[in-house]
Design a protein around this motif. Structure first.
Motif, PDB file in Angstrom:
ATOM      1  N   ASP A   7       2.010   0.961  -2.644  1.00  0.00           N
ATOM      2  CA  ASP A   7       1.119   1.128  -1.494  1.00  0.00           C
ATOM      3  C   ASP A   7       0.170   2.270  -1.848  1.00  0.00           C
ATOM      4  O   ASP A   7       0.565   3.427  -1.888  1.00  0.00           O
ATOM      5  N   THR A  20       1.655   0.521   4.584  1.00  0.00           N
ATOM      6  CA  THR A  20       2.940   0.564   5.290  1.00  0.00           C
ATOM      7  C   THR A  20       3.096   1.867   6.066  1.00  0.00           C
ATOM      8  O   THR A  20       3.437   1.858   7.250  1.00  0.00           O
ATOM      9  N   MET A  74       1.046  -0.246   9.181  1.00  0.00           N
ATOM     10  CA  MET A  74       2.147  -1.062   9.678  1.00  0.00           C
ATOM     11  C   MET A  74       3.041  -0.274  10.623  1.00  0.00           C
ATOM     12  O   MET A  74       3.464  -0.783  11.658  1.00  0.00           O
ATOM     13  N   SER A  75       3.303   0.979  10.283  1.00  0.00           N
ATOM     14  CA  SER A  75       4.171   1.780  11.148  1.00  0.00           C
ATOM     15  C   SER A  75       3.543   1.962  12.522  1.00  0.00           C
ATOM     16  O   SER A  75       4.202   1.780  13.556  1.00  0.00           O
ATOM     17  N   THR A 105       0.087  -5.642   7.432  1.00  0.00           N
ATOM     18  CA  THR A 105       1.016  -6.572   6.792  1.00  0.00           C
ATOM     19  C   THR A 105       0.288  -7.477   5.796  1.00  0.00           C
ATOM     20  O   THR A 105       0.755  -7.703   4.674  1.00  0.00           O
ATOM     21  N   MET A 111      -0.507  -5.536   2.630  1.00  0.00           N
ATOM     22  CA  MET A 111       0.626  -5.359   1.722  1.00  0.00           C
ATOM     23  C   MET A 111       0.925  -6.644   0.944  1.00  0.00           C
ATOM     24  O   MET A 111       1.193  -6.605  -0.255  1.00  0.00           O
ATOM     25  N   THR A 148       8.053  -7.383  -2.142  1.00  0.00           N
ATOM     26  CA  THR A 148       7.244  -6.917  -1.009  1.00  0.00           C
ATOM     27  C   THR A 148       7.664  -7.591   0.283  1.00  0.00           C
ATOM     28  O   THR A 148       7.789  -6.941   1.332  1.00  0.00           O
ATOM     29  N   LEU A 164       9.147  -5.839   3.703  1.00  0.00           N
ATOM     30  CA  LEU A 164       8.555  -6.050   5.017  1.00  0.00           C
ATOM     31  C   LEU A 164       9.603  -6.544   6.017  1.00  0.00           C
ATOM     32  O   LEU A 164       9.589  -6.147   7.191  1.00  0.00           O
ATOM     33  N   LEU A 190      11.509  -3.400   6.833  1.00  0.00           N
ATOM     34  CA  LEU A 190      10.694  -2.316   7.380  1.00  0.00           C
ATOM     35  C   LEU A 190      10.334  -2.528   8.844  1.00  0.00           C
ATOM     36  O   LEU A 190      10.410  -1.599   9.652  1.00  0.00           O
TER      37      LEU A 190
END
Length: 492
Positions: A212, A217, A221-222, A382, A385, A415, A419, A422
């Motif tokens: 990344d 991420t 994404m968080s 997403t 990534m 990956t 995901l 995660l």
């Protein structure tokens, strides 16, 4: 009902005084802590420091910090005119809270040595706690040509903007005071471990072989999935106050604010992505041009997709398309060639436009994401990534890992596995932070405060005297219909 919601004025003032005293104690401890080793530049070997790299990283850190006010304008322009000031306040809060938490424990949790037995999930705050051992000497494990202190402040800018992004999903109904608790908890329990796993040399995700470049991420994404959880936890905007016309209004409060916020974000993103090269060189140039490429292709694709969906050419749509492209290229900026960057922008626009259509048709019945944070950051992060795992190539960056497009399907599989783990991990810990915060101080404002608007009910000020202006306009219209001139005060 939170424990502090019905606290007496004396108790509330006591809590405020305690917080101020605690902050002062931390700062005093930072003043008297004696660093170990030559970290200040005195009798230290600073020959590795490159002045050009330092200059670029200082600029990058500054313009990434500028992105937080950009988020303020973007979100407040998208929301309701009665919540403009409140939205700005909410998005600015991390700028006050995160630097203190980062200096105290955050930098150590994110970039300290992995704790034994943690499997590379989080670092130890001991080495860098209170910014101990953070000074002029570079740390080759992170960036070998700039001071560790400069690396720390650059990473702090990332830590600041991440919670500011997720707040947009609940900006129209969240209690601003409770956010002070939530932001600190979420930073420690979600952001810092994720940053350690992705960016530390011994971090779990990095060791697993998933890359990344600039925070697909860690940041997007968080914040995107946390925004979705926050919107679910607080419930929809419509409540017992649903009869009010303010809850039916879909029109943005101020489109020029949205455009201004987008401009600030666009400008800052070049520090965000190109600055993640941690030096001024060829990789920086690659990340810079890739950022521009993805933004351009995503913006154009979004306009075309809007046309297919029957929308007019909206300035807000153009802005959203631009931001979607910037997010999608973030994890791949330094790992792909420019052709892939253009393609990633288009893919990001298509996926996010489809997600937006689904939310408008079905999702909005159950969830209110005020500023479409999940669509922009969760979905696009997403996509970014996955595209990184597809198009990354060692031909442009020797530290990259060839993606599936270049024959390495294992990278894509890894990956996707990350995901799948995660997203639940971020969701569960975000829900826990929300639950704890809600027990201390209610997260959702009352229906009465919703009806009045958070600007007035929570802050006692308006962005514009729009209600007064409406009175004047109504008076002018009434006098025009009656054929009589308006009074001097009304005409004014």
């Amino acid at each position: 009902m939170g424990l502090l919601d019905n606290a007496s004025p004396a108790v509330s003032k006591g809590i405020v005084v305690s917080v101020l005293l605690g902050m002062t104690a931390i700062f005093v401890a930072m003043c008297v802590t004696v660093p170990t080793g030559p970290i200040t530049g005195v009798d230290a070997d600073l020959s590795a420091i490159n002045s050009g790299d330092c200059a670029w990283m200082l600029i990058s850190a500054a313009i990434v910090l500028l992105m937080t006010p950009g988020v303020c304008f973007f979100y407040c322009g998208m929301g309701h005119h009665k919540n403009v000031v409140s939205t700005i306040m909410q998005a600015l809060l991390p700028l006050a809270i995160i630097p203190i938490v980062w200096a105290t424990v955050g930098f150590g949790l994110a970039f300290g040595d992995s704790v034994n037995g943690s499997y590379g999930i989080f670092g130890s705050p001991v080495k860098y706690g209170l910014l101990h051992n953070v000074g002029a000497v570079p740390e080759p494990a992170f960036a070998g040509t700039i001071p560790l202190s400069l690396f720390a402040v650059f990473q702090c800018a990332f830590a600041i903007i991440t919670p500011a992004l997720l707040i947009g999903s609940v900006a129209d109904r969240v209690n601003v005071s409770s956010l002070c608790i939530f932001i600190g908890l979420w930073h420690v329990l979600v952001y810092c471990p994720l940053a350690h796993m992705v960016w530390h040399p011994t971090g779990l995700i990095r060791m697993f072989g998933v890359i990344d470049f600039a925070g697909g991420t860690v940041v997007h994404m968080s914040s995107g999935y946390a925004a979705l959880i926050a919107a679910l936890y607080l419930g929809p905007s419509r409540s017992a106050a649903a009869h009010s016309d303010m809850f039916e209004m879909k029109e943005p409060a101020n489109v020029p604010y949205v455009v201004l916020g987008t401009a600030l974000l666009f400008f800052g993103w070049f520090g965000f992505n190109a600055g993640s090269a941690l030096a001024a060189g060829t990789l920086t140039a690659l990340a810079f041009i890739n950022t521009l490429a993805a933004a351009a292709s995503a913006m154009l694709a979004w306009v075309l997709l809007d046309n297919l969906r029957g929308h007019k050419l909206r300035a807000t749509g153009v802005c959203v398309g631009l931001v979607v492209g910037l997010i999608a290229i973030t994890p791949a900026a330094g790992f792909v060639n420019t052709g892939a960057a253009f393609l990633i922008g288009v893919i990001g626009a298509v996926c996010c436009s489809g997600a937006q259509e689904l939310m408008e048709r079905y999702g909005n019945r159950f969830i209110t994401d005020t500023s479409e944070v999940f669509v922009c950051h969760g979905v696009s992060g997403t996509v970014g990534m996955i595209c990184t795992a597809l198009f990354a190539t060692t031909s442009v960056n020797e530290y990259a890992i060839d993606g599936a497009f270049y024959g390495n399907g294992i990278h894509l599989g890894k990956t996707l596995a990350v995901l799948c783990v995660l997203v639940p991990w971020v969701s569960i810990f975000t829900w826990g932070c929300l639950w704890v915060t809600d027990k201390v101080m209610s997260l959702r404002v009352s229906d009465e405060e919703l009806l009045a608007g958070l600007d007035v009910s929570k802050h006692g000020e308006r962005a514009m005297a729009i209600d007064v202006l409406k009175v004047h306009v109504d008076a002018l219209n009434a006098s025009s219909k009656a054929g009589t001139p308006a009074s001097g005060s009304d005409a004014a």
